[in-house]
Design an enzyme around this catalytic site. Structure first.
Site, PDB file in Angstrom:
ATOM      1  N   GLU A 148       0.849  -1.197   0.000  1.00  0.00           N
ATOM      2  CA  GLU A 148       0.000   0.000   0.000  1.00  0.00           C
ATOM      3  C   GLU A 148       0.884   1.246   0.000  1.00  0.00           C
ATOM      4  OE1 GLU A 148      -3.322  -0.473   3.094  1.00  0.00           O
ATOM      5  OE2 GLU A 148      -1.937  -2.097   3.573  1.00  0.00           O
ATOM      6  N   LYS A 199       2.272   4.558   1.347  1.00  0.00           N
ATOM      7  CA  LYS A 199       2.393   5.088   2.715  1.00  0.00           C
ATOM      8  C   LYS A 199       2.082   6.583   2.679  1.00  0.00           C
ATOM      9  CE  LYS A 199       5.425   5.154   6.731  1.00  0.00           C
ATOM     10  NZ  LYS A 199       5.331   6.603   6.983  1.00  0.00           N
ATOM     11  N   ASP A 237       1.610  10.308   3.665  1.00  0.00           N
ATOM     12  CA  ASP A 237       2.361  11.168   4.588  1.00  0.00           C
ATOM     13  C   ASP A 237       1.380  12.105   5.282  1.00  0.00           C
ATOM     14  OD1 ASP A 237       4.482  12.197   5.934  1.00  0.00           O
ATOM     15  OD2 ASP A 237       5.262  13.393   4.285  1.00  0.00           O
ATOM     16  N   TYR A 273      -6.973   2.110   6.149  1.00  0.00           N
ATOM     17  CA  TYR A 273      -6.120   1.006   5.714  1.00  0.00           C
ATOM     18  C   TYR A 273      -6.151  -0.221   6.635  1.00  0.00           C
ATOM     19  CZ  TYR A 273      -3.045   3.232   9.154  1.00  0.00           C
ATOM     20  OH  TYR A 273      -2.530   3.803  10.296  1.00  0.00           O
ATOM     21  N   LYS A 305      10.910   3.195   3.112  1.00  0.00           N
ATOM     22  CA  LYS A 305      10.966   4.658   3.015  1.00  0.00           C
ATOM     23  C   LYS A 305      11.707   5.049   1.741  1.00  0.00           C
ATOM     24  CE  LYS A 305       9.504   6.796   6.069  1.00  0.00           C
ATOM     25  NZ  LYS A 305       9.876   7.139   7.431  1.00  0.00           N
ATOM     26  N   CYS A 365      34.384  15.708  30.278  1.00  0.00           N
ATOM     27  CA  CYS A 365      32.965  15.994  30.091  1.00  0.00           C
ATOM     28  C   CYS A 365      32.735  17.499  30.017  1.00  0.00           C
ATOM     29  CB  CYS A 365      32.162  15.399  31.247  1.00  0.00           C
ATOM     30  SG  CYS A 365      30.406  15.832  31.211  1.00  0.00           S
ATOM     31  N   CYS A 378      30.677  18.365  33.508  1.00  0.00           N
ATOM     32  CA  CYS A 378      31.200  18.206  34.872  1.00  0.00           C
ATOM     33  C   CYS A 378      32.718  18.127  34.946  1.00  0.00           C
ATOM     34  CB  CYS A 378      30.586  16.982  35.538  1.00  0.00           C
ATOM     35  SG  CYS A 378      31.129  15.411  34.826  1.00  0.00           S
ATOM     36  N   CYS A 417      30.532   9.955  29.765  1.00  0.00           N
ATOM     37  CA  CYS A 417      30.856  10.452  31.091  1.00  0.00           C
ATOM     38  C   CYS A 417      30.263   9.455  32.071  1.00  0.00           C
ATOM     39  CB  CYS A 417      30.268  11.849  31.314  1.00  0.00           C
ATOM     40  SG  CYS A 417      30.416  12.417  33.020  1.00  0.00           S
ATOM     41  N   CYS A 474      27.083  13.606  37.395  1.00  0.00           N
ATOM     42  CA  CYS A 474      27.202  14.603  36.321  1.00  0.00           C
ATOM     43  C   CYS A 474      25.893  15.390  36.200  1.00  0.00           C
ATOM     44  CB  CYS A 474      27.512  13.918  35.003  1.00  0.00           C
ATOM     45  SG  CYS A 474      27.481  15.038  33.576  1.00  0.00           S
TER      46      CYS A 474
END
Length: 668
Positions: A113, A115, A117, A222, A310, A404, A407, A422, A427
């Site tokens: 089918e 698709k 949007d 559908y 897709k 990091c 931190c 990290c 943190c």
């Protein structure tokens, strides 16, 4: 005209207008000119104004949109509206086909089918009348947008047969309607919609249905939520049934005997796609047999019997001006490209994912480079490659930090991972992100405790973990910026309310790796209490359907932490509920024997339970809840204002219980 004549004429006008509407909006083959339709509609409205008590919800006059709503109500779907796994290549499709063959053998077929949007919606019909329309939401609970969906003229307010079921579809805005809408907005100096999908979604989430009515939306149906009581054995038969009932089905679907025919269908529509009067972003491929769909089952997020191919992503060129770093709640440090804003796949893109340092090195990405960016549908934009021929020598090499950015702790790369992490449990970035997740709508749902407020609470040292939320004081909150007495009272009320959430909300909110909403619900149903789940072993967890090795390992590791045990103790001390409050499978055979194997219909308004709650309780005890009364029905549970279903049950001599009797039997 007297009342009797008015009643007769209204019925005639309903039939005529419904027929003409179907011919125009579904068949695209009108038999009368627009002027004739308008004349009959005006006649209907005039009669209804003279006899307002004869106006019914399914009248064609009720499509124009009523009074504005103050908010959307939540709606629980009769069965989950699952998202689909994606395929992006022929190889992905053949892998899907291989998995299907391994599970069900060589005798099967597919249905392909287009698709659409748009926005996924669910329509509920009772005895052939359209009674409720909802958004997909999180797949389990959506929002009631019935008034807006009634404005879509291709949705019949009455079906050709008195069927009770939930049907799924995609509401969309045709390209012509989108162009007209944006032209009008441009003339008014308003912001333009980026694409038809956004415009459709925005239209259906308007609180004023008159706005949706002016947008000229359309729909394709559908699928059926539950085909158990319908005489269909395949998906293709269900599409044919929907068409016979008067629902609009996209006619471009095709039954394919094998994956080669599927790929040929996809290739054909990849070329023909621009000729359509509406947007599609791919092709949906489904196993045709409903029995085989049941056999293939599903994962926590998507069915194993379907996949969405897709279309190739759209690509554009822009300049990468900088690389930003962010620290997520699991400690992963993620680089993100800052771009000169550019239109791609219908949206304005200013940032693109770079994933990790290895990808930046592999693609030789430098700050200042001109790059190709791609985006397909809802996929996060990404940098495809660098246009090295456009370099000027002013570009700079990017280096991931050793510490990091939040931190200052050392960043590490765990064995088998490409991401830098990290691992400091204190943190601030991880703690903030974890708390934002903890209070989010699908977790503990604490309204008023958003990202900015959490930032302020951190800055002032008022919270460091989830338990601290439940010990906040009014006088502390009043000192925060933009927190007046009303806001603080509302926030404290929301915090208090969240204590009574069912266990699955807390479990999801804790943010255990690999444990999403559905897994949290499955685990909560199975164990019943957080204490019992915390005692579970790897082996025990993997015996539960849909709980795999990675998830079980993550759960055991998480609850083995002393810090986590301390957090749970603090939450308990705050009064946070640790028990699952939904229905659980019962081991009491005397209770099960009441409902097991029986076909039961719920009708009318229940006072102490919602229909969804009653349905869950019956199904947990082995009963089968259906939407229509027939000779096969064993029991009807009737609430207030029970209508035609109750009358039919009485006519057929079927057992009828009221809500009180139903609740008594549940307690036995």
């Amino acid at each position: 005209m007297d009342r009797k004549a008015a009643e007769k004429r209204i019925k005639e006008l309903h039939n005529l207008l419904n027929q003409y509407n179907y011919e125009y909006h579904v068949l695209d083959n009108p038999s009368v000119p627009d002027a004739e339709y308008d004349r009959l509609m005006n006649e209907l409205i005039e009669i209804e104004q003279r006899f307002p008590d004869l106006v019914v919800p399914e009248s064609p006059s009720q499509r124009v949109g009523g009074e504005a709503l103050s908010a959307f109500e939540k709606v629980e779907h009769e069965s989950p509206m699952l998202s689909l796994a994606n395929a992006f290549s022929e190889e992905d499709l053949r892998d899907f086909d291989r998995r299907v063959r391994q599970a069900i053998g060589e005798d099967y077929a597919y249905v392909c089918e287009l698709k659409i949007d748009g926005l996924a919606v669910s329509l509920r019909y009772e005895d052939g009348l359209f009674v409720l329309g909802a958004t997909r939401g999180d797949g389990t609970v959506g929002e009631n947008i019935t008034a807006n969906l009634k404005t879509i003229r291709s949705i019949p307010l009455r079906l050709n047969e008195e069927v009770t079921f939930e049907v799924r579809g995609e509401a969309f805005m045709p390209r012509k309607s989108f162009e007209q809408l944006n032209k009008l907005r441009e003339e008014k100096g308003e912001m333009l919609f980026a694409n038809p999908r956004n415009a459709a979604a925005g239209s259906l989430r308007q609180l004023d249905p008159r706005i949706a009515a002016s947008r000229h939306l359309d729909i394709f149906l559908y699928g059926i939520g539950n085909t158990r009581n319908l005489a269909v054995a395949t998906h293709s038969e269900s599409l044919e049934l929907l068409s016979r009932l008067g629902l609009k089905v996209n006619k471009e679907w095709k039954k394919c005997r094998n994956i080669d025919e599927v790929i040929a269908y996809i290739e054909s529509w990849t070329e023909k796609r621009p000729s359509l009067p509406y947007d599609i972003d791919g092709i949906v491929v489904k196993v045709d047999s409903l029995e085989q769909q049941e056999q293939l089952s599903r994962t926590a997020k998507s069915p194993r019997w379907a996949i969405a191919y897709k279309f190739p992503a759209e690509e554009v060129v822009t300049q990468l001006t900088d690389i930003e770093l962010s620290v997520g709640r699991t400690g992963v440090v993620t680089p993100t490209a800052k771009l000169i804003p550019v239109q791609v796949a219908g949206t304005t893109v200013q940032r693109a994912s770079l994933h990790n340092e290895d990808l930046i090195r592999e693609k030789d990405i430098m700050i200042g480079d001109w790059v190709v960016v791609k985006k397909a549908g809802d996929i996060i934009p990404e940098v495809v490659h660098v246009l090295t021929e456009r370099r000027t020598g002013e570009e700079t090499v990017f280096h991931m930090p050793k510490h990091c950015p939040e931190c200052g702790s050392d960043l590490v790369r765990l064995e088998g991972e490409v991401a830098l992490r990290c691992i400091n449990p204190k943190c601030p970035a991880q703690m903030r992100e974890s708390l934002i997740h903890f209070v989010s709508r699908n977790a503990m749902n604490i309204e008023g405790l958003g990202e900015k407020v959490i930032g302020q609470l951190f800055l002032h040292g008022l919270i460091k973990d989830a338990a601290d939320i439940y010990f906040l004081k009014k006088e502390e909150l009043l000192k925060l910026e933009r927190m007046g007495e009303k806001s603080v009272n509302n926030l404290l009320e929301a915090i208090e309310k969240s204590k009574s959430n069912s266990m699955e909300k807390l479990l999801f909110g804790l943010g255990i790796r690999h444990v999403g909403e559905r897994a949290a619900k499955i685990l909560s149903e199975h164990y019943g209490t957080l204490d019992d789940l915390m005692k579970a072993t790897d082996e025990e967890l993997q015996l539960i359907p849909e709980i795999g090795e990675k998830m079980s390992d993550a759960i055991v590791t998480y609850f083995g932490s002393e810090e986590v045990k301390q957090l749970i103790d603090e939450l308990k001390a705050a009064g946070v509920n640790m028990t699952y409050r939904g229905p659980r499978p019962s081991s009491q055979t005397d209770v099960e024997s009441i409902f097991a194997g029986k076909t039961i219909v719920l009708t009318g308004k229940l006072e102490k339970l919602t229909r969804g709650e009653a349905k869950e309780k019956i199904e947990m005890l082995g009963g089968n809840v259906t939407g229509s009364v027939s000779k096969k029905t064993d029991l009807v549970i009737a609430g207030e204002d029970a209508g035609s279903k109750l009358a039919k049950a009485q006519e057929l001599g079927i057992d009828i219980w009221d809500e009180e009797e139903f609740l008594e039997q549940l307690e036995h």
